[in-house]
Design an enzyme around this catalytic site. Structure first.
Site, PDB file in Angstrom:
ATOM      1  N   LYS A  10       0.858  -1.291   0.036  1.00 42.59           N
ATOM      2  CA  LYS A  10      -0.084  -0.064  -0.016  1.00 42.59           C
ATOM      3  C   LYS A  10       0.878   1.239  -0.031  1.00 42.59           C
ATOM      4  O   LYS A  10       1.504   1.759   1.263  1.00 42.59           O
ATOM      5  CB  LYS A  10      -1.305   0.058   1.307  1.00 42.59           C
ATOM      6  CG  LYS A  10      -2.354   0.641   1.204  1.00 42.59           C
ATOM      7  CD  LYS A  10      -2.512   1.926   0.848  1.00 42.59           C
ATOM      8  CE  LYS A  10      -2.027   2.981   1.783  1.00 42.59           C
ATOM      9  NZ  LYS A  10      -1.820   4.494   1.650  1.00 42.59           N
ATOM     10  N   GLY A  30       6.457   5.143   8.575  1.00 49.75           N
ATOM     11  CA  GLY A  30       5.512   6.308   8.439  1.00 49.75           C
ATOM     12  C   GLY A  30       5.553   6.946   9.905  1.00 49.75           C
ATOM     13  O   GLY A  30       6.382   7.040  10.523  1.00 49.75           O
ATOM     14  N   SER A  31       4.347   7.617  10.136  1.00 45.84           N
ATOM     15  CA  SER A  31       4.400   8.644  11.284  1.00 45.84           C
ATOM     16  C   SER A  31       4.212   7.656  12.780  1.00 45.84           C
ATOM     17  O   SER A  31       3.644   6.600  12.532  1.00 45.84           O
ATOM     18  CB  SER A  31       3.250   9.575  10.987  1.00 45.84           C
ATOM     19  OG  SER A  31       2.061   8.753  11.278  1.00 45.84           O
ATOM     20  N   THR A  32       4.628   8.277  13.716  1.00 41.65           N
ATOM     21  CA  THR A  32       4.569   7.433  15.024  1.00 41.65           C
ATOM     22  C   THR A  32       3.147   7.173  15.494  1.00 41.65           C
ATOM     23  O   THR A  32       2.595   6.204  15.772  1.00 41.65           O
ATOM     24  CB  THR A  32       5.333   8.330  16.021  1.00 41.65           C
ATOM     25  OG1 THR A  32       6.725   8.271  15.805  1.00 41.65           O
ATOM     26  CG2 THR A  32       5.349   7.525  17.326  1.00 41.65           C
ATOM     27  N   GLU A  33       2.336   8.212  14.881  1.00 37.92           N
ATOM     28  CA  GLU A  33       0.942   8.486  15.180  1.00 37.92           C
ATOM     29  C   GLU A  33       0.359   7.168  14.522  1.00 37.92           C
ATOM     30  O   GLU A  33      -0.462   6.316  15.175  1.00 37.92           O
ATOM     31  CB  GLU A  33       0.309   9.525  14.804  1.00 37.92           C
ATOM     32  CG  GLU A  33      -1.083   9.769  14.568  1.00 37.92           C
ATOM     33  CD  GLU A  33      -1.288  11.001  13.745  1.00 37.92           C
ATOM     34  OE1 GLU A  33      -0.568  11.890  13.168  1.00 37.92           O
ATOM     35  OE2 GLU A  33      -2.499  11.173  13.515  1.00 37.92           O
ATOM     36  N   GLY A  54       1.693   4.668  13.369  1.00 37.63           N
ATOM     37  CA  GLY A  54       2.295   3.172  14.057  1.00 37.63           C
ATOM     38  C   GLY A  54       1.828   2.808  15.131  1.00 37.63           C
ATOM     39  O   GLY A  54       1.481   1.475  15.281  1.00 37.63           O
ATOM     40  N   CYS A  61      13.590  10.196   8.160  1.00 39.75           N
ATOM     41  CA  CYS A  61      13.053   9.865   9.254  1.00 39.75           C
ATOM     42  C   CYS A  61      14.644  10.168  10.223  1.00 39.75           C
ATOM     43  O   CYS A  61      14.554  10.350  11.228  1.00 39.75           O
ATOM     44  CB  CYS A  61      12.435   8.780   9.512  1.00 39.75           C
ATOM     45  SG  CYS A  61      13.142   7.456   8.223  1.00 39.75           S
ATOM     46  N   GLU A  94       9.097  15.980  15.805  1.00 41.56           N
ATOM     47  CA  GLU A  94       9.345  15.776  14.424  1.00 41.56           C
ATOM     48  C   GLU A  94       8.901  16.753  13.406  1.00 41.56           C
ATOM     49  O   GLU A  94       7.494  16.604  13.423  1.00 41.56           O
ATOM     50  CB  GLU A  94       9.272  14.219  13.952  1.00 41.56           C
ATOM     51  CG  GLU A  94       9.746  14.069  12.722  1.00 41.56           C
ATOM     52  CD  GLU A  94       9.914  12.589  12.208  1.00 41.56           C
ATOM     53  OE1 GLU A  94       8.500  12.095  12.415  1.00 41.56           O
ATOM     54  OE2 GLU A  94      10.761  12.067  11.619  1.00 41.56           O
TER      55      GLU A  94
HETATM   56  P1  ADP Z   1       2.175  11.416   6.861  1.00 42.67           P
HETATM   57  O1  ADP Z   1       1.427  11.861   8.181  1.00 42.67           O
HETATM   58  O2  ADP Z   1       3.486  11.965   7.022  1.00 42.67           O
HETATM   59  O3  ADP Z   1       1.630  11.181   5.498  1.00 42.67           O
HETATM   60  P2  ADP Z   1       1.553   8.743   7.571  1.00 42.67           P
HETATM   61  O4  ADP Z   1       2.122   7.926   8.736  1.00 42.67           O
HETATM   62  O5  ADP Z   1       0.138   9.076   7.804  1.00 42.67           O
HETATM   63  O6  ADP Z   1       2.478   9.819   7.124  1.00 42.67           O
HETATM   64  O7  ADP Z   1       1.648   7.693   6.284  1.00 42.67           O
HETATM   65  C1  ADP Z   1       2.355   6.838   5.913  1.00 42.67           C
HETATM   66  C2  ADP Z   1       1.696   5.501   5.452  1.00 42.67           C
HETATM   67  O8  ADP Z   1       0.688   5.048   6.267  1.00 42.67           O
HETATM   68  C3  ADP Z   1       0.860   5.974   4.203  1.00 42.67           C
HETATM   69  O9  ADP Z   1       0.939   4.914   3.049  1.00 42.67           O
HETATM   70  C4  ADP Z   1      -0.644   6.147   4.689  1.00 42.67           C
HETATM   71  O10 ADP Z   1      -1.533   6.028   3.617  1.00 42.67           O
HETATM   72  C5  ADP Z   1      -0.745   5.077   5.697  1.00 42.67           C
HETATM   73  N1  ADP Z   1      -1.446   5.410   6.693  1.00 42.67           N
HETATM   74  C6  ADP Z   1      -2.175   6.730   7.198  1.00 42.67           C
HETATM   75  N2  ADP Z   1      -2.880   6.427   8.220  1.00 42.67           N
HETATM   76  C7  ADP Z   1      -2.961   5.096   8.444  1.00 42.67           C
HETATM   77  C8  ADP Z   1      -3.749   4.253   9.114  1.00 42.67           C
HETATM   78  N3  ADP Z   1      -4.717   4.594   9.740  1.00 42.67           N
HETATM   79  N4  ADP Z   1      -3.828   2.886   8.892  1.00 42.67           N
HETATM   80  C9  ADP Z   1      -2.997   2.225   8.243  1.00 42.67           C
HETATM   81  N5  ADP Z   1      -2.071   3.169   7.213  1.00 42.67           N
HETATM   82  C10 ADP Z   1      -2.210   4.394   7.317  1.00 42.67           C
END
Ligand code: ADP
Ligand code: MG
Length: 503
Positions: free
Chosen positions: A193, A246-249, A251, A303, A404
């Site tokens: 994805k 990706g983001s910690t949030e 994660g 990162c 960050e």
């Molecule tokens: P940013 O906020 O910098 O875009 P994200 O962590 O949101 O970083 O995005 C990294 C990846 O995680 C992307 O492929 C995004 O589509 C995916 N993503 C975002 N939100 C969710 C979620 N709730 N569950 C699974 N994947 C997600």
């Protein structure tokens, strides 16, 4: 000179012109079940590059079922390791052959300078697949001397199964490579994805997987939004493992989804706020360049960006001023312009976020030594451009030093001595990378051991290599990618007991 649309590689033009992009499921290109599409933008202009299928939970389910069949029924899982190895190597060759197309797509979709996309993103991706092409024949178990009479015990290392891989937008193709290559080497099947901001190179990667002869269903690519497609993948009960960068949030959301579904395995590569430490006894010209390069590379959308530069008191003003002058000398522009050092950020959302921190810095007491806002200039008004920014006289407890930013914004913080900088460097939620600049060998090793981070660079900053583990301490993640560590992430260990006794 900016490359015009006409000067783009004709294969890129054809790829972009070829109608809405579809999902790759079970070896076929299909529309999203909903029929919906979304636009991916060129961050240098804000204009639409292509329409892409908006996969959601239904499409994820189709893709997971395809990956499940490909794993459970073969031929992938019944292929010999040598055959898998050859296919991964062939994929690397195809990526290399198509590297100009992929580099241009990367620059168009993400914004990064084309020279960087060619050298680092494409070079790194090809190397990465070649490295893992060698692994299938080397994934060994062990014979283990258990203390039970008449017993033969051994371990098997087997593929973990169906892997959901969720990819960020900062190195779209390379981040996909970091996950796809070891998963294939281990014998797993994949639902990939890509990030909604940068879906294009992953789609071409999917095409090359088919061309390489990787069987249908082994690599599926579902484009779509994180909250829908990504969340459905993380929650899917037939997925054995999620690998996320990706983001910690997000994660945290993925861990929660795993814990509330089938307890799938999870590996996470999350944020960072890496200390880059310059001691007064460093080779100063090297260290100053390293401090500047450590934050402005890839527009700070990295990162491991060295976003907290710690400078020993006696050389503080000199180093801070150097970084500021360096920032002022960087050319901001389209990634297709050969003169560009700093391309646009990936999206308007990122611009807003980064500008927010640029404004916050001075209110917290930091001094803006360079930049501090949107980049102005001919051709920059439509795109997502910001100025490389230096916040001097920062304190480690400021929000601009703790959070960050993921943009070209550096906090420069003074320190007194080794103890002081180890304490400040570790006073952070993250632990991904760190830099140490000194000529004192003992000091370098002491600090390298004391900083709680997954990678420490001494008198250099930022390189990665497929053979060397990469990942985070603390809130920077779970698990390690690269090297044999990534094979660990994509395999399960099975212990087998054999009773050799008679009667
Ligand atoms: P940013 O906020 O910098 O875009 P994200 O962590 O949101 O970083 O995005 C990294 C990846 O995680 C992307 O492929 C995004 O589509 C995916 N993503 C975002 N939100 C969710 C979620 N709730 N569950 C699974 N994947 C997600
Ligand atoms: Mg997000």
């Amino acid at each position: 000179m900016v490359m015009t649309a006409r000067e783009l590689d004709p294969r890129v033009q054809a790829f972009l012109a070829d109608g809405p992009k579809r999902l790759l499921i079970d070896g076929a290109w299909v529309e999203a079940a909903s029929g919906r599409t979304f636009a991916t933008l060129d961050p240098a202009t804000g204009e639409r590059l292509a329409e892409v299928a908006e996969g959601d939970a239904t499409d994820i389910d189709r893709a997971v079922k395809a990956a499940r069949r490909a794993f459970d029924e073969g031929p992938w899982s019944t292929m010999t390791p040598a055959e898998r190895s050859r296919l991964i190597w062939r994929l690397a060759d195809l990526i290399e052959e198509r590297s100009e197309v992929l580099a241009q797509l990367e620059t168009l979709d993400n914004g990064k300078p084309l020279a960087v996309a060619r050298r680092d993103d494409l070079g790194g991706t090809v190397d990465y697949f070649r490295y893992y092409a060698g692994w299938p024949t080397k994934v060994e178990g062990a014979t283990v001397p258990v203390s039970v009479a008449n017993t033969f015990a051994y371990t098997l290392r087997q593929p973990v199964g169906v892997c959901g891989q969720i990819i960020p937008w900062n190195y779209p193709l390379m981040m996909a490579a970091w996950k796809v290559a070891p998963a294939l080497a281990a014998g797993c099947t994949i639902v990939l994805k890509p990030a909604e901001q940068t879906p294009l190179s992953a789609l071409l990667l999917g095409e090359l997987c088919l061309e390489a002869g990787i069987p249908a269903g082994v690599v599926n690519v579902v484009t779509g939004y994180g909250e829908t497609a990504g969340a459905a993948l993380a929650a899917h009960p037939a997925v054995d493992k999620i690998a996320f960068t990706g983001s910690t949030e997000v994660g945290r959301l993925i861990l929660r989804a795993a814990s509330q579904s089938n307890l799938k395995k999870v590996s996470l590569e999350l944020g960072g706020k890496s200390p880059n430490i310059v001691f007064a006894d460093a080779d100063l010209s090297q260290a100053r360049e390293g401090a500047a390069g450590g934050i402005f590379y890839n527009m700070g959308q990295d990162c491991t960006a060295g976003s907290r530069v710690f400078v020993e008191g006696s050389i503080y003003d000199d180093v801070a001023q150097f970084i500021a002058d360096h920032a002022k000398g960087l050319t901001v522009g389209s990634g297709l312009d050969a003169a560009t050092d700093i391309g646009p950020l990936v999206s308007q959302e990122q611009v807003d976020r980064v500008l927010g921190y640029m404004q916050l810095g001075p209110t917290e007491g930091a001094r803006v030594l360079s930049g501090g806002g949107r980049a102005q200039g001919a051709g920059l008004d439509r795109g997502f451009f910001v100025q490389p920014t230096v916040l001097a006289d920062a304190r480690n407890d400021m929000r601009v030093a703790q959070e960050e930013i993921f943009g070209p914004v550096v906090t420069v913080i003074p320190f007194r001595d080794v103890e002081d900088v180890i304490r400040q460097g570790n006073d952070i939620a993250y632990g991904l990378g760190a830099g140490v600049w000194t000529r004192d060998l003992a000091k370098a090793h002491r600090v390298a051991a004391a900083i709680r981070a997954g990678t420490v660079w001494v008198n250099t900053y930022g390189p990665t290599d497929p053979a060397l583990p990469f990942g985070g301490f603390k809130a920077s993640g779970h698990g390690r990618e690269m090297g044999f560590e990534a094979i660990h992430l994509y395999t399960e260990v099975k212990s087998v007991w054999v009773n050799l006794g008679e009667g």
